[in-house]
Design an enzyme around this catalytic site. Structure first.
Site, PDB file in Angstrom:
ATOM      1  N   TYR A 149     -12.955  -2.235  10.996  1.00 24.31           N
ATOM      2  CA  TYR A 149     -11.576  -1.736  10.951  1.00 24.31           C
ATOM      3  C   TYR A 149     -10.928  -1.888  12.320  1.00 24.31           C
ATOM      4  O   TYR A 149      -9.779  -2.342  12.435  1.00 24.31           O
ATOM      5  CB  TYR A 149     -11.595  -0.271  10.517  1.00 24.31           C
ATOM      6  CG  TYR A 149     -10.243   0.391  10.441  1.00 24.31           C
ATOM      7  CD1 TYR A 149      -9.409   0.213   9.340  1.00 24.31           C
ATOM      8  CD2 TYR A 149      -9.804   1.232  11.464  1.00 24.31           C
ATOM      9  CE1 TYR A 149      -8.176   0.844   9.254  1.00 24.31           C
ATOM     10  CE2 TYR A 149      -8.573   1.866  11.394  1.00 24.31           C
ATOM     11  CZ  TYR A 149      -7.767   1.672  10.289  1.00 24.31           C
ATOM     12  OH  TYR A 149      -6.541   2.292  10.220  1.00 24.31           O
ATOM     13  N   ASN A 186       1.641  -2.176   5.351  1.00 20.99           N
ATOM     14  CA  ASN A 186       0.923  -0.912   5.480  1.00 20.99           C
ATOM     15  C   ASN A 186      -0.438  -0.938   4.795  1.00 20.99           C
ATOM     16  O   ASN A 186      -1.314  -0.136   5.135  1.00 20.99           O
ATOM     17  CB  ASN A 186       1.782   0.214   4.887  1.00 20.99           C
ATOM     18  CG  ASN A 186       1.045   1.530   4.815  1.00 20.99           C
ATOM     19  OD1 ASN A 186       0.750   2.149   5.837  1.00 20.99           O
ATOM     20  ND2 ASN A 186       0.707   1.971   3.607  1.00 20.99           N
ATOM     21  N   GLY A 208       0.830  -1.205   0.000  1.00 19.14           N
ATOM     22  CA  GLY A 208       0.000   0.000   0.000  1.00 19.14           C
ATOM     23  C   GLY A 208       0.858   1.246   0.000  1.00 19.14           C
ATOM     24  O   GLY A 208       0.650   2.171   0.792  1.00 19.14           O
ATOM     25  N   ALA A 209       1.828   1.290  -0.925  1.00 12.86           N
ATOM     26  CA  ALA A 209       2.917   2.271  -0.813  1.00 12.86           C
ATOM     27  C   ALA A 209       2.808   3.459  -1.758  1.00 12.86           C
ATOM     28  O   ALA A 209       3.712   4.282  -1.799  1.00 12.86           O
ATOM     29  CB  ALA A 209       4.251   1.575  -1.043  1.00 12.86           C
TER      30      ALA A 209
END
Length: 242
Positions: free
Chosen positions: A152, A88, A9-10
């Site tokens: 979440y 991430n 997720g960069a």
């Protein structure tokens, strides 16, 4: 030879800042993304020009086992090593208790928890003594309560439990830690109402949301030799919040 880091997720936000932080410190970087190819390629161009390191962009859904296996194989084929992983990648729906669907709930767990497990498992096969994994968790559910995203919250608690389990599983060769972040100035929070942001800032002892760069510096610290005796820990990073 440069060390190599994979950040999932960069392409934006904390992931992007983390890629830049590692590149500044001489790492070759792997920019994983799910949808934002243009942003990933732009980031690759920036770090290669500014920091003279090699960057690799790889599209992969971290919850897809086959895609993750292929991603790790591509990394090892390209660089011959993998020294650090930053889990991430994450999603949030922001639905009320009555609105969240079972499909959305499952998708949150698939990406935020199972995805981190798959990446860690597959990466660990190629990581040697001294390697590190850092999981990006949240204070949601552990220090603060956000009823509008209970899926979440649960996923981030699960990620913290996974962190301790992986630290035990990979001992003594691979250190595994997590950060539990509070409010951060990212795209995920950019549409929050101004008055809500102001009210939340009043609860933060430092008076402001974290900058992605501040989070990235802590992730790098947990991946560096300066934290060589920290393992299986969940580090709260929220500026002081009550």
């Amino acid at each position: 030879m440069n060390k190599v880091v994979l950040v999932t997720g960069a392409s934006r936000g904390i992931g992007k800042a983390t890629i830049i932080e590692f590149a500044k410190n001489g790492y070759n970087v792997v920019i994983n993304y799910a949808n934002s190819q243009k942003a990933a390629e732009q980031l690759k161009a920036v770090v290669e020009k500014e920091y003279k390191v090699k960057a690799l962009t790889i599209k992969a859904d971290v919850s897809n086992e086959n895609e993750v296996k292929q991603m790790i194989e591509n990394i090892v084929s390209e660089f011959g090593r993998l020294d650090a992983v930053v889990n991430n990648a994450g999603i949030v729906w922001d639905r009320s208790f009555d609105e969240i669907t079972i499909e959305e709930f499952r998708r949150t767990l698939d990406v935020n928890v199972i995805g981190a497990f798959i990446v860690a498992r597959e990466a660990s096969r190629y990581m040697k003594k001294g390697a590190t994994i850092v999981n990006v968790s949240s204070t949601n559910g552990t220090k603060t309560i956000s009823p509008e995203c209970l899926d979440y919250n649960i996923s981030k608690i699960g990620l913290q439990s996974l962190t301790r389990d992986l630290a035990f599983q990979f001992k003594p060769n691979i250190r595994v830690n997590a950060i539990a972040i509070g409010w951060a100035d990212t795209d995920m929070n950019k549409d929050l109402p101004k008055d809500y942001i102001e009210s939340e800032n009043e609860k933060i002892w430092l008076g402001h949301f974290a900058k992605p760069e501040q989070i990235a510096e802590i992730i790098y610290f947990l991946s560096s030799e300066k934290s060589s005796y920290i393992n299986g820990e969940i580090l709260t990073v929220d500026g002081g919040y009550c």
